[in-house]
Design a protein around this motif. Structure first.
Motif, mmCIF file in Angstrom:
data_model
loop_
_atom_site.group_PDB
_atom_site.id
_atom_site.type_symbol
_atom_site.label_atom_id
_atom_site.label_comp_id
_atom_site.label_asym_id
_atom_site.label_seq_id
_atom_site.Cartn_x
_atom_site.Cartn_y
_atom_site.Cartn_z
ATOM 1 N N THR A 85 0.839 -1.202 0.000
ATOM 2 C CA THR A 85 0.000 0.000 0.000
ATOM 3 C C THR A 85 0.873 1.250 0.000
ATOM 4 O OG1 THR A 85 -1.753 -1.150 1.211
ATOM 5 C CG2 THR A 85 -1.792 1.261 1.256
ATOM 6 N N ALA A 86 1.882 1.252 0.863
ATOM 7 C CA ALA A 86 2.801 2.392 0.922
ATOM 8 C C ALA A 86 3.494 2.595 -0.422
ATOM 9 C CB ALA A 86 3.833 2.173 2.025
ATOM 10 N N ASP A 87 3.845 1.498 -1.074
ATOM 11 C CA ASP A 87 4.527 1.562 -2.368
ATOM 12 C C ASP A 87 3.650 2.246 -3.416
ATOM 13 O OD1 ASP A 87 6.973 0.408 -3.936
ATOM 14 O OD2 ASP A 87 5.240 -0.128 -5.159
ATOM 15 N N HIS A 88 2.383 1.859 -3.476
ATOM 16 C CA HIS A 88 1.465 2.465 -4.450
ATOM 17 C C HIS A 88 1.274 3.958 -4.180
ATOM 18 C CE1 HIS A 88 0.358 -1.034 -6.741
ATOM 19 N NE2 HIS A 88 -0.043 -1.706 -5.671
ATOM 20 N N ARG A 116 -2.553 7.056 -11.979
ATOM 21 C CA ARG A 116 -3.944 6.619 -11.828
ATOM 22 C C ARG A 116 -4.025 5.141 -11.460
ATOM 23 N NH1 ARG A 116 -8.072 3.214 -14.557
ATOM 24 N NH2 ARG A 116 -10.059 4.262 -14.179
ATOM 25 N N GLU A 117 -3.182 4.310 -12.070
ATOM 26 C CA GLU A 117 -3.200 2.878 -11.764
ATOM 27 C C GLU A 117 -2.758 2.610 -10.327
ATOM 28 O OE1 GLU A 117 -4.425 0.237 -13.554
ATOM 29 O OE2 GLU A 117 -5.242 1.980 -14.606
ATOM 30 N N ASN A 118 -1.760 3.354 -9.868
ATOM 31 C CA ASN A 118 -1.335 3.209 -8.471
ATOM 32 C C ASN A 118 -2.439 3.656 -7.521
ATOM 33 O OD1 ASN A 118 1.644 2.344 -7.936
ATOM 34 N ND2 ASN A 118 1.764 3.624 -9.767
ATOM 35 N N MET A 173 2.420 6.775 -6.764
ATOM 36 C CA MET A 173 1.352 7.621 -7.293
ATOM 37 C C MET A 173 1.784 9.086 -7.253
ATOM 38 S SD MET A 173 -2.464 8.318 -5.754
ATOM 39 C CE MET A 173 -1.809 9.443 -4.510
ATOM 40 N N SER A 174 2.343 9.486 -6.127
ATOM 41 C CA SER A 174 2.788 10.870 -5.974
ATOM 42 C C SER A 174 4.010 11.175 -6.830
ATOM 43 C CB SER A 174 3.100 11.157 -4.502
ATOM 44 O OG SER A 174 1.939 11.057 -3.724
ATOM 45 N N ARG A 175 4.920 10.227 -6.933
ATOM 46 C CA ARG A 175 6.112 10.451 -7.759
ATOM 47 C C ARG A 175 5.734 10.643 -9.220
ATOM 48 N NH1 ARG A 175 11.935 7.911 -6.374
ATOM 49 N NH2 ARG A 175 12.356 9.515 -7.921
ATOM 50 N N TYR A 176 4.832 9.820 -9.712
ATOM 51 C CA TYR A 176 4.443 9.935 -11.121
ATOM 52 C C TYR A 176 3.677 11.228 -11.393
ATOM 53 C CZ TYR A 176 5.966 5.227 -12.380
ATOM 54 O OH TYR A 176 6.722 4.110 -12.648
ATOM 55 N N THR A 177 2.856 11.653 -10.452
ATOM 56 C CA THR A 177 2.140 12.919 -10.623
ATOM 57 C C THR A 177 3.123 14.083 -10.678
ATOM 58 O OG1 THR A 177 0.217 12.044 -9.431
ATOM 59 C CG2 THR A 177 0.369 14.435 -9.649
ATOM 60 N N GLU A 178 4.089 14.070 -9.776
ATOM 61 C CA GLU A 178 5.121 15.118 -9.761
ATOM 62 C C GLU A 178 5.966 15.056 -11.031
ATOM 63 O OE1 GLU A 178 7.471 18.296 -8.260
ATOM 64 O OE2 GLU A 178 5.545 17.510 -7.565
ATOM 65 N N ALA A 189 -0.164 7.158 5.327
ATOM 66 C CA ALA A 189 -0.504 7.259 3.904
ATOM 67 C C ALA A 189 -0.081 8.616 3.347
ATOM 68 C CB ALA A 189 -2.004 7.035 3.707
ATOM 69 N N LEU A 190 -0.432 9.666 4.056
ATOM 70 C CA LEU A 190 -0.061 11.014 3.625
ATOM 71 C C LEU A 190 1.450 11.198 3.646
ATOM 72 C CD1 LEU A 190 -0.845 13.924 2.840
ATOM 73 C CD2 LEU A 190 -0.967 14.448 5.284
#
Length: 318
Positions: free
Chosen positions: A5-8, A93-95, A12-17, A158-159
Motif C-alpha cells: 500500500t505504501a509503495d502504491h 492513476r493505476e497506483n 502515485m505521488s512520484r508519477y504525478t510530480e 498514507a499522507l
C-alpha cells in the motif's frame, strides 16, 4: 501500513510530480523556441530536455534527428516512453486505483478525472492546437492533486509516504534541470559576455527560473539582475524556495522521520546527512569544486536514498 500500500501511494505521488516536471520543462523549451535564435541553439535546448530525463538515446533510436514537434510528441503522448506525460498520469492513476480504499474520494476522483481528461485532450488534438495551454493544464492538475491530498487526507502514514514520493521526485528533477541547463550556456559562465550573449543569457536564465516557478522568487530574494551563481544558489541551497534541493530534502527527511520505526535507521541517516550538507553548504564552495560533479553525486545519492526507502518500507525493486 502494508508495504505494498505504501509503495502504491509513494509512486502515485512520484508519477504525478514527474508529469508536472515534464510539463514545466516542455513549456519552457516551447516558449523559448519561439524567440529569435538559430536552429542549432534551439536544437541544443531540445537535446538538453531529453538529456535531463536520460532519454536522448531512446528518442534517437525511434525518431532519429531531433525535431521540436517530435520531441514534444515523444515526451507528451508516446506511451512507450515511461517518462512521457501520458505514461506518468496513467501510472499515477493505476497506483491510485490499486489503493482506492486508502484514499479519500476527492483524491481518487482528482487522479481519475485527470487521466480521463488527458486522454480526451490528446485524442481531440488539443495538445497540438495549443501546447502552452496543455502544459499549464498538466501543472494545474498536479497542483490540484497536491492541494486535495493535503486538504482531505488524514495525517497518517498514507499522507507521509505520498509527500515523501513527491519531494524525492522533485529533488531529482530539480538537480537534473540545473545540471543540464547550466551546461547549455554558451557564453563564459563568469566572464564578460558580448551584448548579444548577455541578451541570450537573460532569456536562458529566466527560462530556467520560470520552469521551477522561481522568476518572481529570484527578484524578491536578490533584487538584482539574474546571475548564474545566484540561480544555482536559489535552486540548490535556499530552504524557502519551494522547488530547491534543500526544501525538497527537508520534506523528505521530515516525512521519513514520521514513518521511521527506528530513529537510527540507515535510510534516515543517509537522508539526514544529505540534508545537512545542503543546510550548511555554500554556493562558492560548490562552484569551486564543480557544479556538474556536485549534482551528479547528488543524483546518485538521491537514487540511493530512494532504493533504501524501497528496501526498508516499500516493495523492493528486484
Amino acid at each position: 501500513m502494508l508495504s505494498r500500500t505504501a509503495d502504491h501511494l509513494f509512486w502515485m505521488s512520484r508519477y504525478t510530480e514527474r508529469a508536472e516536471n515534464t510539463a514545466r520543462m516542455l513549456d519552457v523549451n516551447y516558449q523559448t523556441s519561439l524567440l529569435p535564435q538559430s536552429q542549432a541553439v534551439a536544437q541544443v535546448g531540445w537535446q538538453g530536455l531529453l538529456s535531463i530525463s536520460e532519454l536522448l538515446y531512446t528518442y534517437q533510436e525511434k525518431y532519429g534527428d531531433i525535431q521540436a514537434r517530435e520531441v514534444m510528441d515523444f515526451m507528451v503522448k508516446d506511451e512507450s516512453n515511461p517518462s512521457s506525460i501520458m505514461s506518468c498520469l496513467s501510472a499515477a492513476r493505476e497506483n491510485a486505483r490499486a489503493v482506492r480504499g486508502a484514499l479519500t474520494t476527492e483524491v481518487w476522483e482528482t487522479q481519475n478525472t485527470t487521466w480521463l481528461e488527458v486522454k480526451r485532450m490528446i485524442k481531440t488534438g488539443e495538445f497540438e492546437k495549443d501546447p502552452a495551454q496543455f502544459f499549464e493544464w498538466v501543472k494545474f492538475r498536479s497542483h490540484l492533486s497536491r492541494g486535495v491530498t493535503v486538504g482531505t487526507m488524514l495525517m497518517d502514514e498514507a499522507l507521509f509516504f505520498m509527500r515523501m514520493g513527491t519531494f524525492l521526485e522533485r529533488a531529482d528533477n530539480t538537480a537534473r534541470l540545473v545540471d543540464v541547463k547550466f551546461h547549455a550556456v554558451q557564453s563564459d559562465f563568469f566572464g564578460a559576455a558580448s551584448e548579444k550573449d548577455q541578451e541570450y543569457d537573460f532569456y536562458h536564465w529566466s527560462a530556467i527560473l520560470r520552469s521551477v516557478s522561481g522568476f518572481e522568487v529570484y527578484r524578491k530574494v536578490y533584487r538584482d539582475v539574474i546571475k548564474p551563481e545566484r540561480v544555482a544558489e536559489l535552486l540548490i541551497l535556499k530552504p524557502d524556495m519551494p522547488r530547491s534541493l534543500h526544501a525538497s530534502l527537508n520534506e523528505v527527511v521530515n516525512n521519513l522521520r514520521l514513518v521511521a520505526s527506528d530513529p537510527g535507521s540507515e535510510t534516515l541517516r543517509r537522508a539526514g546527512k544529505l540534508r545537512a550538507e545542503l543546510q550548511f553548504g555554500r554556493i562558492d564552495e560548490i562552484l569551486a569544486t564543480g557544479l556538474h560533479a556536485y549534482l551528479t553525486q547528488f543524483l546518485d545519492r538521491v537514487n540511493d536514498l530512494g532504493a533504501h526507502i524501497s528496501r526498508e518500507y516499500l516493495v523492493p525493486v528486484t
